[in-house]
Design a protein around this motif. Structure first.
Motif, PDB file in Angstrom:
ATOM      1  N   ALA A 124      14.171  -2.123 -26.871  1.00 16.70           N
ATOM      2  CA  ALA A 124      15.107  -1.703 -25.826  1.00 16.70           C
ATOM      3  C   ALA A 124      16.543  -1.949 -26.273  1.00 16.70           C
ATOM      4  CB  ALA A 124      14.812  -2.469 -24.538  1.00 16.70           C
ATOM      5  N   ILE A 125      16.724  -2.920 -27.170  1.00 11.72           N
ATOM      6  CA  ILE A 125      18.068  -3.233 -27.642  1.00 11.72           C
ATOM      7  C   ILE A 125      18.630  -2.051 -28.437  1.00 11.72           C
ATOM      8  CG2 ILE A 125      19.427  -4.801 -29.093  1.00 11.72           C
ATOM      9  CD1 ILE A 125      18.260  -5.979 -26.445  1.00 11.72           C
ATOM     10  N   ILE A 235      12.816  -4.144 -15.827  1.00 11.29           N
ATOM     11  CA  ILE A 235      13.918  -3.706 -16.697  1.00 11.29           C
ATOM     12  C   ILE A 235      14.932  -4.839 -16.877  1.00 11.29           C
ATOM     13  CG2 ILE A 235      15.131  -2.648 -14.740  1.00 11.29           C
ATOM     14  CD1 ILE A 235      16.456  -0.768 -16.744  1.00 11.29           C
ATOM     15  N   PHE A 236      15.249  -5.143 -18.118  1.00 16.06           N
ATOM     16  CA  PHE A 236      16.219  -6.215 -18.356  1.00 16.06           C
ATOM     17  C   PHE A 236      17.007  -6.005 -19.654  1.00 16.06           C
ATOM     18  CE2 PHE A 236      17.531 -10.183 -20.304  1.00 16.06           C
ATOM     19  CZ  PHE A 236      18.261 -10.754 -19.276  1.00 16.06           C
ATOM     20  N   ASP A 237      16.281  -5.859 -20.767  1.00  9.67           N
ATOM     21  CA  ASP A 237      16.908  -5.855 -22.085  1.00  9.67           C
ATOM     22  C   ASP A 237      18.049  -4.836 -22.184  1.00  9.67           C
ATOM     23  OD1 ASP A 237      14.662  -7.365 -22.279  1.00  9.67           O
ATOM     24  OD2 ASP A 237      13.927  -6.473 -24.139  1.00  9.67           O
ATOM     25  N   ALA A 238      17.787  -3.606 -21.712  1.00  8.40           N
ATOM     26  CA  ALA A 238      18.792  -2.556 -21.828  1.00  8.40           C
ATOM     27  C   ALA A 238      20.035  -2.914 -21.019  1.00  8.40           C
ATOM     28  CB  ALA A 238      18.223  -1.223 -21.366  1.00  8.40           C
ATOM     29  N   ILE A 239      19.824  -3.536 -19.849  1.00 10.02           N
ATOM     30  CA  ILE A 239      20.966  -3.920 -19.018  1.00 10.02           C
ATOM     31  C   ILE A 239      21.815  -4.958 -19.745  1.00 10.02           C
ATOM     32  CG2 ILE A 239      21.585  -5.156 -16.895  1.00 10.02           C
ATOM     33  CD1 ILE A 239      19.384  -3.631 -15.488  1.00 10.02           C
ATOM     34  N   TYR A 240      21.140  -5.846 -20.476  1.00  2.00           N
ATOM     35  CA  TYR A 240      21.887  -6.865 -21.212  1.00  2.00           C
ATOM     36  C   TYR A 240      22.864  -6.217 -22.191  1.00  2.00           C
ATOM     37  CZ  TYR A 240      22.995 -11.022 -23.900  1.00  2.00           C
ATOM     38  OH  TYR A 240      23.663 -12.049 -24.506  1.00  2.00           O
ATOM     39  N   ALA A 250      26.801  -3.200 -10.079  1.00  2.00           N
ATOM     40  CA  ALA A 250      25.936  -2.076  -9.701  1.00  2.00           C
ATOM     41  C   ALA A 250      24.566  -2.128 -10.361  1.00  2.00           C
ATOM     42  CB  ALA A 250      26.609  -0.753 -10.028  1.00  2.00           C
ATOM     43  N   THR A 251      24.401  -2.925 -11.419  1.00  2.00           N
ATOM     44  CA  THR A 251      23.087  -2.989 -12.074  1.00  2.00           C
ATOM     45  C   THR A 251      22.501  -4.397 -12.034  1.00  2.00           C
ATOM     46  OG1 THR A 251      24.187  -3.226 -14.209  1.00  2.00           O
ATOM     47  CG2 THR A 251      23.442  -1.025 -13.612  1.00  2.00           C
ATOM     48  N   ILE A 252      22.870  -5.167 -11.009  1.00  2.00           N
ATOM     49  CA  ILE A 252      22.245  -6.482 -10.858  1.00  2.00           C
ATOM     50  C   ILE A 252      20.877  -6.280 -10.214  1.00  2.00           C
ATOM     51  CG2 ILE A 252      22.449  -8.811  -9.913  1.00  2.00           C
ATOM     52  CD1 ILE A 252      25.406  -8.576 -10.017  1.00  2.00           C
ATOM     53  N   VAL A 253      19.903  -5.921 -11.044  1.00  2.00           N
ATOM     54  CA  VAL A 253      18.525  -5.800 -10.564  1.00  2.00           C
ATOM     55  C   VAL A 253      17.952  -7.198 -10.403  1.00  2.00           C
ATOM     56  CG1 VAL A 253      18.089  -3.526 -11.557  1.00  2.00           C
ATOM     57  CG2 VAL A 253      17.750  -5.573 -12.936  1.00  2.00           C
ATOM     58  N   MET A 254      16.739  -7.311  -9.889  1.00  2.58           N
ATOM     59  CA  MET A 254      16.184  -8.642  -9.624  1.00  2.58           C
ATOM     60  C   MET A 254      16.090  -9.494 -10.886  1.00  2.58           C
ATOM     61  SD  MET A 254      13.341  -8.089  -6.702  1.00  2.58           S
ATOM     62  CE  MET A 254      13.203  -9.846  -6.438  1.00  2.58           C
ATOM     63  N   TRP A 256      17.916  -9.353 -13.417  1.00  3.77           N
ATOM     64  CA  TRP A 256      19.259  -9.763 -13.826  1.00  3.77           C
ATOM     65  C   TRP A 256      19.771 -10.889 -12.933  1.00  3.77           C
ATOM     66  CZ3 TRP A 256      21.621  -8.916 -18.219  1.00  3.77           C
ATOM     67  CH2 TRP A 256      22.915  -9.417 -18.347  1.00  3.77           C
ATOM     68  N   LEU A 257      19.447 -10.820 -11.630  1.00  3.44           N
ATOM     69  CA  LEU A 257      19.855 -11.891 -10.709  1.00  3.44           C
ATOM     70  C   LEU A 257      19.217 -13.211 -11.143  1.00  3.44           C
ATOM     71  CD1 LEU A 257      21.426 -12.438  -8.041  1.00  3.44           C
ATOM     72  CD2 LEU A 257      19.243 -12.197  -6.854  1.00  3.44           C
ATOM     73  N   ILE A 258      17.939 -13.151 -11.542  1.00  8.08           N
ATOM     74  CA  ILE A 258      17.257 -14.357 -12.011  1.00  8.08           C
ATOM     75  C   ILE A 258      17.969 -14.913 -13.242  1.00  8.08           C
ATOM     76  CG2 ILE A 258      15.135 -15.217 -13.086  1.00  8.08           C
ATOM     77  CD1 ILE A 258      13.654 -13.101 -11.319  1.00  8.08           C
ATOM     78  N   PHE A 259      18.253 -14.028 -14.194  1.00  6.39           N
ATOM     79  CA  PHE A 259      18.944 -14.428 -15.420  1.00  6.39           C
ATOM     80  C   PHE A 259      20.294 -15.069 -15.089  1.00  6.39           C
ATOM     81  CE2 PHE A 259      21.985 -13.210 -18.799  1.00  6.39           C
ATOM     82  CZ  PHE A 259      21.424 -13.891 -19.866  1.00  6.39           C
TER      83      PHE A 259
END
Lengths: 299, 302
Positions: A124-125, A235-240, A250-254, A256-259
């Motif tokens: 995903a990176i 979904i996480f890696d791509a957001i990072y 706008a992209t703080i998915v769950m 990401w909130l945990i992270f």
């Protein structure tokens, strides 16, 4: 000699049990230490206030009520849901179309199929880095195409309205080959004589799709929907690499909130509570999907 | 959805050439449909590889040409500067080394441990067998995040941050691997095992010399999944490595990119991506068949 009192059959069972557990030992240790223990420990943590400094402090499970009134939590759930609502129908339909086309009598099938798989091989990176350029508003290929067609150049990752569709489209591109493979396995199990029979009854191409393929593919479509839903909550890696939670949250998915809560704000107790909420939500959605979709497909 | 749906049954082919008006219309329609199908599959196939083509091409561009507008598909003056810079100006070589070590160990021990477990679930009767198997399958529905937060703290407690064990141990066994191996091994006939036992082979020898060699296709599929999972793994390596020297490729590359917020060096990033992608592509080309079988066999990995 207590063992002599045990019947031979039981003795064999006990011996087999002993040797079986020797084989299981390595994997049971790994599961126990790195899966079960962390899960229980995480549950314990979720009932504490725990920051990097100082001792964990039992707060009577206050993290969970706090969760229910935290607008960041609800917001992240909303964003994740919006993303899922874009990603799941798209991948379900696009993969079915591509699989259907690939299943027909076409040339270079093997080569084409191989090409669809290339994206899933990459992390995903890498995908995220490539699409950072594709979506770039200044120099990216999408901006170039829009410019060429006479539209204004827009960076899709920079605006709140476009960032989630852009991420969903990218993920569809990334995992297409995986879902196409699942569909192809299903399509190939439909007997050819069903199509011939329908043909003789005067069905055209659309009828074949609508009245033969789709009904027979229902279990597979259901599987794809469930798998895609679970995947979209992860979904996480791509957001990072692409957005880091932005623009403007706008992209703080769950995930990401945990992270963010755990590793940027060091609120481990609260973060652990969110992980369990995520777990329950994913489980609930899966069960609901299975029930609703199955019910609708029963005649 | 085979729209052309094997129309070539003999009855329908009679009279090809003349035919009524509606038959001719149908043939035109079918040809148009087949053209659209080709268009769809070819366009999607090209889209699938285009970003990688661009990544490869950009890795040979200098900074000026990497941000040129309109984008240049082929570097006008190819240069190896990005690759040189990657290995001399950054810790890229160390990240590559870490990735090779971590993936290497996981790739050898992971399928071995999973096969050992899969073997006894397929072929043995023992106490708590079903309970254990259901529990192991159950771990598949647990999101990674649930264990990540506690693992971070546990590893801190055990002083395992920035060490190989933290990057390796959690991935040496998995529900998917145990399930895959068990499914495959239960198709191997018991007679082979019994015959070996009569010949006096011990339990481990039966596993090692009979079960494992006969499970090669499943092992290959599991090997490909294990390789990709480990090589591309991101979240846990990200949080347990704080020292640049201990990072793996995906983490190193992502953090490197994060540090370039104001002026992205596309050529450098894409050179990093190319080096990281190359082994995955090689594995794919070599083992494609098993990969596809693995997905079809389980429909579970995701």
């Amino acid at each position: 000699m207590a063992l002599n009192l045990v019947p031979a059959k039981h003795r064999r069972f006990l011996a087999e049990t002993r040797s079986a557990y020797l084989f299981l030992l390595p994997s049971l240790i790994i599961f126990g230490v790195f899966m079960i223990y962390p899960m229980l420990y995480g549950f314990w943590i979720s009932f504490h206030r725990w920051s990097l400094l100082g001792e964990p402090f039992f707060n009577n499970g206050a993290n969970y009520p706090k969760l229910l009134t935290d607008k960041n939590f609800w917001n992240s759930l909303r964003i994740t849901t919006v993303y899922t609502a874009m990603f799941v129908p798209s991948i379900t339909v696009v993969a079915l179309i591509v699989a259907g086309a690939l299943n027909g009598p076409i040339r270079f099938k093997g080569l084409l199929r191989s090409l669809y798989f290339v994206p899933i091989m990459s992390s995903a990176i890498i995908v995220g880095l490539c699409f950072e350029w594709i979506y770039n508003g200044e120099v990216g290929v999408l901006a170039f195409l829009m410019d060429w067609l006479g539209f204004p150049k827009v960076g899709l990752l920079g605006s709140k309205q476009t960032v989630l569709p852009a991420l969903a489209a990218m993920t569809v591109w990334w995992v297409l080959g995986y879902y196409v493979t699942i569909y192809l396995a299903g399509l190939q199990s439909i007997p050819a004589h069903l199509y011939e029979a329908a043909r003789i009854d005067g069905a055209n191409g659309w009828h074949l799709v609508r009245y033969v393929t789709v009904p027979l593919m229902r279990p597979i479509i259901l599987l794809v929907i469930v798998l895609a839903t679970i995947a979209s909550f992860k979904i996480f890696d791509a957001i990072y690499v692409m957005t880091y939670g932005g623009p403007a949250g706008a992209t703080i998915v769950m995930t990401w909130l945990i992270f963010q809560e755990a590793f940027l704000n060091y609120k481990f107790g609260y973060a652990a509570a969110i992980t369990y909420a995520l777990f329950v939500i994913v489980l609930a959605i899966t069960l609901i999907e299975l029930r609703v979709l199955r019910a609708r497909y029963e005649y | 959805m085979s729209i052309r749906g094997e129309v070539s049954t003999p009855e329908l082919r009679i009279g090809a050439g003349q035919g009524t008006r509606s038959e001719r219309f149908n043939r035109v329609l079918e040809r148009a449909a087949s053209f659209v199908i080709y268009l769809v599959v070819v366009v999607f196939a090209l889209l699938s590889v285009f970003p990688f083509f661009w990544m490869f091409s950009t890795s040979f561009k200098d900074q000026l040409s990497s941000i040129a507008y309109p984008p240049q598909l082929i570097p006008p003056e190819p240069t190896l500067l990005n690759y040189e810079d990657l290995f001399t100006g950054f810790d890229y070589f160390l990240w590559l080394k870490n990735s090779v070590i971590v993936t290497g160990v996981v790739l050898v021990l992971g399928p071995l441990f999973n096969s050992m477990a899969g073997y006894v679930f397929a072929k043995k009767n023992f106490l708590f067998k079903n309970v254990l198997f259901v529990a192991i399958l159950g771990t598949l529905i647990i999101p990674e995040q649930v264990t990540i937060v506690p693992l971070f703290l546990i590893f801190a407690d055990w002083n395992l941050h920035n060490t190989y064990p933290a990057l390796i141990f959690p991935y040496l066994a998995g529900g998917f691997g145990v399930f895959l191996m068990r499914q495959y091994m239960s198709t191997i006939p018991d007679d082979l095992i019994d015959a070996a036992r009569i010949d006096g082979s011990g339990e481990f020898r039966i596993f090692w010399q009979i079960m494992l060699p006969l499970s090669k296709p499943a092992l290959a599929a599991l090997g490909v999944f294990t390789f990709l999972g480990s090589w591309n793994n991101f979240l846990l390596p990200l949080i347990v490595t704080t020292e640049s020297e201990m990072r793996t490729l995906p983490v190193g590359l992502a953090v490197m990119d994060g540090h370039m917020e104001f002026q992205t060096r596309w050529g450098l990033i894409m050179a990093g991506g190319t080096v990281m992608f190359a082994p995955a592509l090689v594995v794919y080309v070599a083992f494609q068949r098993y990969f596809v079988q693995g997905i079809a066999l389980t429909g579970l990995k995701g």
